[in-house]
Design an enzyme around this catalytic site. Structure first.
Site, mmCIF file in Angstrom:
data_model
loop_
_atom_site.group_PDB
_atom_site.id
_atom_site.type_symbol
_atom_site.label_atom_id
_atom_site.label_comp_id
_atom_site.label_asym_id
_atom_site.label_seq_id
_atom_site.Cartn_x
_atom_site.Cartn_y
_atom_site.Cartn_z
ATOM 1 N N SER A 117 0.612 -1.336 -0.453
ATOM 2 C CA SER A 117 -0.071 -0.224 0.165
ATOM 3 C C SER A 117 0.868 1.890 0.108
ATOM 4 O O SER A 117 2.101 1.026 -0.204
ATOM 5 C CB SER A 117 -0.947 0.374 1.214
ATOM 6 O OG SER A 117 -2.201 -0.875 1.263
ATOM 7 N N HIS A 118 0.411 2.754 0.235
ATOM 8 C CA HIS A 118 0.851 3.868 -0.377
ATOM 9 C C HIS A 118 1.991 4.072 1.031
ATOM 10 O O HIS A 118 1.668 3.328 2.138
ATOM 11 C CB HIS A 118 -0.395 5.248 -0.130
ATOM 12 C CG HIS A 118 -1.174 4.459 1.136
ATOM 13 N ND1 HIS A 118 -1.082 5.696 2.431
ATOM 14 C CD2 HIS A 118 -2.114 4.073 1.556
ATOM 15 C CE1 HIS A 118 -1.556 5.561 2.927
ATOM 16 N NE2 HIS A 118 -2.261 4.511 2.986
ATOM 17 N N ASP A 119 2.763 4.850 0.465
ATOM 18 C CA ASP A 119 3.526 5.535 1.506
ATOM 19 C C ASP A 119 4.598 3.649 1.959
ATOM 20 O O ASP A 119 5.086 4.748 3.076
ATOM 21 C CB ASP A 119 3.217 5.959 2.551
ATOM 22 C CG ASP A 119 2.409 7.356 1.673
ATOM 23 O OD1 ASP A 119 3.276 8.602 1.145
ATOM 24 O OD2 ASP A 119 1.367 7.539 1.184
#
Length: 172
Positions: A117-119
């Site tokens: 997932s993001h970041d």
């Protein structure tokens, strides 16, 4: 070699000796380094900065739009190092904000169905087993191994040389 049956946006930057198979999709604002191979039906989305000798298999989506309510449509980035393998149906989300980054280091192996997932920041030499899911804002250091179907909650950190048994889930 770029197949005439692949879609490659005219603004994408493609390195030397890159193979893009039929029906692959390469979006705008993408950079793919030398010697990469993009298999049929793989999607390399906007914001990808991919190093050299990476291999992306069928159905993988690299630099997908973040699954985060805080995402406001900014141009965001996924940085991928060298010598990574993204097997079938892997999904990696790019960062949520323009000052953030999702980072995949060098020499990682993501088995079928893995989701990053993001970041999230991943070091070098990691292996992610079949169907493992890593939530946003996580840090995974070097030489980590996740068995199959590991679920990692948001904001967690896993240190270097860690082995996480198949089927584990954790959020701290």
């Amino acid at each position: 070699m770029i197949s005439p049956l692949a879609y490659v946006d005219s603004n994408a930057k493609i390195g030397e000796n890159v193979t893009i198979h039929p029906f692959a999709y390469i979006d705008k604002n993408v950079e793919i380094g030398n010697g990469c191979e993009i298999m049929p039906y793989a999607s390399i989305m906007s914001g990808t900065r991919m190093g050299e000798r990476n291999k992306v298999f069928q159905g993988a989506v690299i630099s997908a739009v973040p699954q985060d309510f805080n995402y406001k449509g900014d141009d965001t980035i996924l940085e991928v190092g060298n010598d990574n393998v993204f097997r079938e149906n892997v999904v990696v989300n790019r960062a949520t904000t323009s000052d953030g980054r999702t980072i995949i280091g060098n020499g990682n192996f993501l088995l079928e169905g893995t989701h990053i997932s993001h970041d999230t920041k991943i070091g070098d030499g990691c292996v992610f087993g079949y169907g493992s899911k890593i939530a946003g804002l996580c840090t995974i250091e070097n030489f980590v191994i996740f068995g199959g179907a590991v679920l990692m909650g948001q904001g967690c950190r896993v240190g270097t040389w860690t082995l996480v048994q198949s089927g584990c889930r954790f959020k701290k």
